[in-house]
Design an enzyme around this catalytic site. Structure first.
Site, PDB file in Angstrom:
ATOM      1  CE1 TYR A 139      -3.417  -2.559  -0.304  1.00  0.00           C
ATOM      2  CE2 TYR A 139      -3.918  -2.281   2.022  1.00  0.00           C
ATOM      3  CZ  TYR A 139      -4.170  -2.886   0.797  1.00  0.00           C
ATOM      4  OH  TYR A 139      -5.192  -3.799   0.689  1.00  0.00           O
ATOM      5  CE  LYS A 191       3.503 -17.154  -1.190  1.00  0.00           C
ATOM      6  NZ  LYS A 191       3.233 -18.617  -1.110  1.00  0.00           N
ATOM      7  CG  ASP A 223       0.788 -19.944   0.775  1.00  0.00           C
ATOM      8  OD1 ASP A 223       1.570 -19.751   1.717  1.00  0.00           O
ATOM      9  OD2 ASP A 223       1.122 -20.527  -0.282  1.00  0.00           O
ATOM     10  CG  ASP A 247      -6.764  -4.577   3.875  1.00  0.00           C
ATOM     11  OD1 ASP A 247      -7.679  -4.566   4.718  1.00  0.00           O
ATOM     12  OD2 ASP A 247      -6.878  -4.064   2.738  1.00  0.00           O
ATOM     13  CG  ASP A 251     -11.646  -7.852   5.895  1.00  0.00           C
ATOM     14  OD1 ASP A 251     -11.242  -7.081   6.790  1.00  0.00           O
ATOM     15  OD2 ASP A 251     -12.426  -7.484   4.997  1.00  0.00           O
TER      16      ASP A 251
HETATM   17  C1  IPM Z   1      -9.005  -1.306   6.288  1.00  0.00           C
HETATM   18  C2  IPM Z   1      -9.649  -0.877   5.013  1.00  0.00           C
HETATM   19  C3  IPM Z   1      -8.820   0.161   4.307  1.00  0.00           C
HETATM   20  C4  IPM Z   1      -7.465  -0.397   3.970  1.00  0.00           C
HETATM   21  C5  IPM Z   1      -9.465   0.699   3.038  1.00  0.00           C
HETATM   22  C6  IPM Z   1     -10.864   1.153   3.263  1.00  0.00           C
HETATM   23  C7  IPM Z   1      -8.625   1.779   2.423  1.00  0.00           C
HETATM   24  O1  IPM Z   1      -9.906  -1.974   4.188  1.00  0.00           O
HETATM   25  O2  IPM Z   1      -8.780  -0.468   7.170  1.00  0.00           O
HETATM   26  O3  IPM Z   1      -8.710  -2.488   6.441  1.00  0.00           O
HETATM   27  O4  IPM Z   1      -7.231  -0.874   2.883  1.00  0.00           O
HETATM   28  O5  IPM Z   1      -6.604  -0.383   4.782  1.00  0.00           O
HETATM   29 MN    MN Z   2      -9.539  -3.871   5.119  1.00  0.00          MN
END
Ligand code: IPM
Ligand code: MN
Length: 357
Positions: A139, A191, A223, A247, A251
């Site tokens: 990022y 990785k 992975d 990120d 999730d």
């Molecule tokens: C997070 C979100 C953000 C990120 C997005 C909304 C830019 O997904 O905080 O995890 O990518 O970090």
């Molecule tokens: Mn996110």
């Protein structure tokens, strides 16, 4: 009485109703030893639409030097876009990089009364923290991808300094958690079998580990880590990883504890910090009494920890556990909170009031 100045970024979509609920809960614990003074900060997608910038330079400076911490709701509106097609109202790049908040702390905890997507898991079985590097990695390419309509390249940047500081933070956290009975282990996720940038991350992790002989270490390719977080989540304590991996895997972790709606996070630098849920602004749910404020409320509890009020952070977490276990707060299988943010806040505020009487 001590006063903490707190910036509120109410955000877009469901953001304002979530922040409202979190502020109500904070109000039920603060006020005895310290006060929270709020200052509203206009930032996010709607701000961009009105003003042409998602967060003004003055507001960024205010967040850096004018407040003790920031509580932020989710931001972003799908139709508010930059000319390059990416979303214009997201503050991740602006705040994390702009305020140099290098560690994104993302607890993944299975709470009582919440059904895990994994069979046979109950509260207490899943309790780990992902420490996501927050200012570099893939990022670092945010807004800087180069190319044309046939080919685009994004560059993943790993620096020695950046990796040193986030790994140290992860080891400190493991040491802290070790005091309350956790295993005191840090897992390095990368990785490094494919990417040189990740191999540097692993080398630096190893170097930092030498300064923490009391903390165990484990190495997993990303992975394999995705698989392990599903198959043996109970074995993890603290995991540290590059930005993009953090990120994605946070999730994944969220999905195992009832959904990302219950997951909070803290974006921490040396001194400056802001706290937010890990999910987005879900504009389609706004104002319908469906949004789940648990991630936002737990983010507020993390903020109290950060301000040195661990006892009150813990009180909020305990009230939430009690409310979920007794059914006073209910989360559906889809991750919605029954009655929406106001109902959750009311339940927690009355529990906290009963307790302090
Ligand atoms: C997070 C979100 C953000 C990120 C997005 C909304 C830019 O997904 O905080 O995890 O990518 O970090
Ligand atoms: Mn996110």
């Amino acid at each position: 009485m001590r006063t903490h100045r707190i910036a509120l970024i109410r955000g877009d979509g469901i953001g304002p109703e979530l922040v409202e609920a979190a502020v109500a809960v904070l109000g039920a614990v603060a006020g005895q030893d310290y006060r929270l003074d709020y200052v509203e900060v206009d930032a996010g997608a709607d701000t961009y639409r009105r003003t042409g910038t998602a967060c003004s330079a003055e507001n960024l400076e205010l967040l850096r030097t004018g407040v003790d911490a920031t509580l932020k709701g989710p931001v972003g509106l799908p139709d508010v876009r930059l000319p390059d097609g990416t979303e214009a109202g997201l503050l991740g790049g602006v705040l994390r990089v702009g305020l140099d908040l290098f560690a994104n702390i993302r607890p993944v905890t299975l709470l009582p009364g919440v059904t895990s997507a994994l069979a046979g898991r109950a509260a207490g079985d899943i309790d780990y923290v992902i420490v996501r590097e927050n200012t570099e990695g893939l990022y670092a390419s945010r807004g800087k991808g180069v190319g044309n309509r046939w080919a685009v390249s994004d560059t993943l940047m790993t620096t020695r300094e950046g990796t040193l500081r986030v790994c140290r933070r992860a080891f400190e956290l493991a040491r802290e958690r070790g005091k309350s009975g956790k295993s005191g282990t840090v897992t390095c996720v990368d990785k490094s079998n494919v990417l040189r940038s990740h191999a540097l991350f692993r080398d630096v992790f190893r170097e930092v580990a030498q300064d923490y002989p009391d903390i165990g270490t484990e190495f997993l390719y990303a992975d394999a880590a995705a698989q392990a977080l599903v198959l043996r989540p109970h074995e993890f304590d603290v995991l540290v990883m590059e930005n993009f991996l953090g990120d994605v895997l946070s999730d994944l972790g969220g999905a195992t504890v009832g959904g990302i709606s219950v997951c909070p996070s803290g974006n921490l630098g040396e001194r400056v910090a802001y706290f937010e849920p890990i999910h987005g602004s879900a504009p389609d749910l706004a104002g319908r009494g469906l949004a789940n404020p648990v991630g936002q409320i737990l983010a507020a509890a993390l903020m109290l920890d950060h301000l040195g009020h661990h006892r009150d952070g813990a009180r909020i977490r305990r009230a939430l556990d009690t409310a979920l276990a007794s059914g006073r707060v209910r989360i559906t299988a889809e991750g919605a909170a029954v009655g929406g943010p106001a109902a959750v806040a009311d339940a927690l505020v009355s529990l906290l009031d009963e307790e302090s009487r």
